[in-house]
Design an enzyme around this catalytic site. Structure first.
Site: not given
Ligand code: NCD
Ligand code: ZN
Length: 427
Positions: A179, A305, A323-324, A152
């Site tokens: 992923h 997530d 990202f996240g 992931d």
């Molecule tokens: C995740 C992370 O921050 O670890 N970020 C996300 O946007 N989901 C990594 C992932 O799962 O892509």
């Molecule tokens: Zn992911």
């Protein structure tokens, strides 16, 4: 210690129980479900008007521990989970060091046993260091109790290596959590390919970035004889492919996240990193397809997530921010508001997607309220409306696109192995 939960509406997919009953907990186990219980208890919880459900299970969280403990720790992530009604969470391996061998999985499991108020299962990486070159210690991680392997954060781009990894996972009884992202095609994209991205001048991520790998991984898992679980599905075409594969009898399951069934790219008003996640918010048609896939069973599980980052990291342009978004403390309310209140799911189906089905996928006996099972329970009040406020989160992360959003349904109490680990204070 005995706890008696009185007058709650029991929702237990395993037995089909869908009615008001009292539930008695003795020590760490569920002892009895009966009407008008006269049992004496050390503590009585009045659950009138609330749902009493098996504790929620999240197949997809990022705990950042070890390595990025400024973002989250096992301890704070578990507190956030408890606040969100979760009693078991599966942590992704993109920590530092990466969770790629037996000892590291064991380290997290021991640390979680000491520090976490909920059950934590550590997922193993597919390749060493998630570098995509050599397979990780898949057999060792299986022996140490990892429920799955996953790369992931990225896909394994070397298909031949991935096939070998999937075969090893199958031999060890481990699921493969995918992923799906074609890294070379994703490039430096930060937003879904759309008019909105063009307006905001953001580099784009197309549907194909996800869909190409969804197709590859479905076919590869079939060849490997592996059980494939597709993470954070976000596109209409991926939903179609999953439906097709399931119809053909392939061993495949899938999850979707609250942000992907609630928001579309059109909800991004400005350059706001709290709307930047991977995969990105897609078109309204994709949101509709995800909701439909959840309704018709193509999508088995709702996962969060949960991906905490600091305010500093998220305090820049979408171009530079990671990202996240966080999700543990908003998922149940969003699922109830967006899926149950709208008639897409019954309350029982919500429990299936947020607990029972996830347990089945990882081969766990949890996700049920059957007498004698471990008392992992959540009490959820479907009547309460409130406004999401990140300042109240137990997570270190504040990065949510749902700040200020009004939702219906709230976690009132979370119980892990017969112990109350979260309780909303009542004024
Ligand atoms: C995740 C992370 O921050 O670890 N970020 C996300 O946007 N989901 C990594 C992932 O799962 O892509
Ligand atoms: Zn992911």
């Amino acid at each position: 210690m005995r706890i008696l939960i009185k007058n709650g509406h029991i929702l237990d997919p395993a037995s089909g129980t869908d009615e008001v009953k009292d539930l008695l907990i003795e020590e760490d186990r569920i002892a009895k479900l009966e009407k008008n219980s006269k049992h004496k208890a050390d503590r009585v919880i009045d659950a009138t008007g609330c749902y009493v459900m098996p504790g929620l299970i999240d197949l997809h969280v990022h705990l950042r521990d070890p390595g990025f403990t400024h973002k989250e720790t096992i301890e704070t992530g578990a507190l956030a989970a408890a606040r969100g009604g979760y009693t078991t969470i599966c942590a992704m391996p993109n920590t530092n060091p990466v969770m790629d061998n037996r000892d590291r999985i064991g380290f997290v499991h021991r640390k979680a046993a000491a520090e976490a108020v909920v059950n934590v299962l550590q997922i193993g990486a597919i390749t060493e260091g998630q570098n995509g070159e050599y397979l990780a210690d898949i057999a060792g991680m299986a022996e140490e109790g990892a429920p799955a392997i996953s790369e992931d954060g990225k896909s394994v781009m070397n298909t031949k290596l991935y096939l070998k990894g999937m075969k090893q996972a199958a031999a060890c009884g481990l699921k493969v959590f995918a992923h799906c992202e074609e890294k070379t095609l994703a490039g430096n994209g930060v937003m879904h390919k759309s008019a909105r991205a063009k307006e905001l001048g953001m580099p784009e991520i197309s549907h194909a970035v996800e869909d190409i790998i969804t197709a590859r991984d479905i076919l590869l898992a079939k060849e490997a004889g592996a059980d494939l679980h597709l993470c954070h599905v976000s596109t209409a075409d991926s939903v179609k492919m999953i439906a097709l594969a399931k119809k053909a009898g392939y061993r495949i399951t899938a999850e979707a996240c609250p942000h992907h069934f609630t928001l579309s790219v059109e909800d991004i008003q400005k350059d706001d990193p709290n709307f930047k996640m991977n995969p990105p918010l897609r078109d309204p048609e994709d949101v509709e397809a995800i909701r439909q896939g959840i309704a018709d069973g193509t999508i088995d599980v709702i996962s969060t997530d949960h991906a905490p980052h600091t305010m500093q990291e998220k305090g820049v342009s979408m171009l530079g921010a990671p990202f996240g978004i966080v999700g543990l403390e908003t998922a149940a309310s969003l699922a109830y508001t967006e899926l149950v209140e709208t008639g897409i799911l019954t309350p029982m189906q919500m429990v299936e997607k947020m607990s029972y089905n996830g347990a089945k996928i990882i081969g766990s006996e949890k996700g049920t309220l059957a007498p004698d099972s471990v008392a992992d329970i959540v009490i959820f009040d479907p009547r309460e409306t409130y406004v999401i406020d990140a300042a109240e989160f137990a997570s270190k992360g504040r990065n949510t696109p749902f700040q200020g959003r009004r939702v219906k349904g709230r976690v009132r109490c979370t119980i892990v192995a017969g112990e109350v680990v979260y309780e909303k204070e009542t004024h």
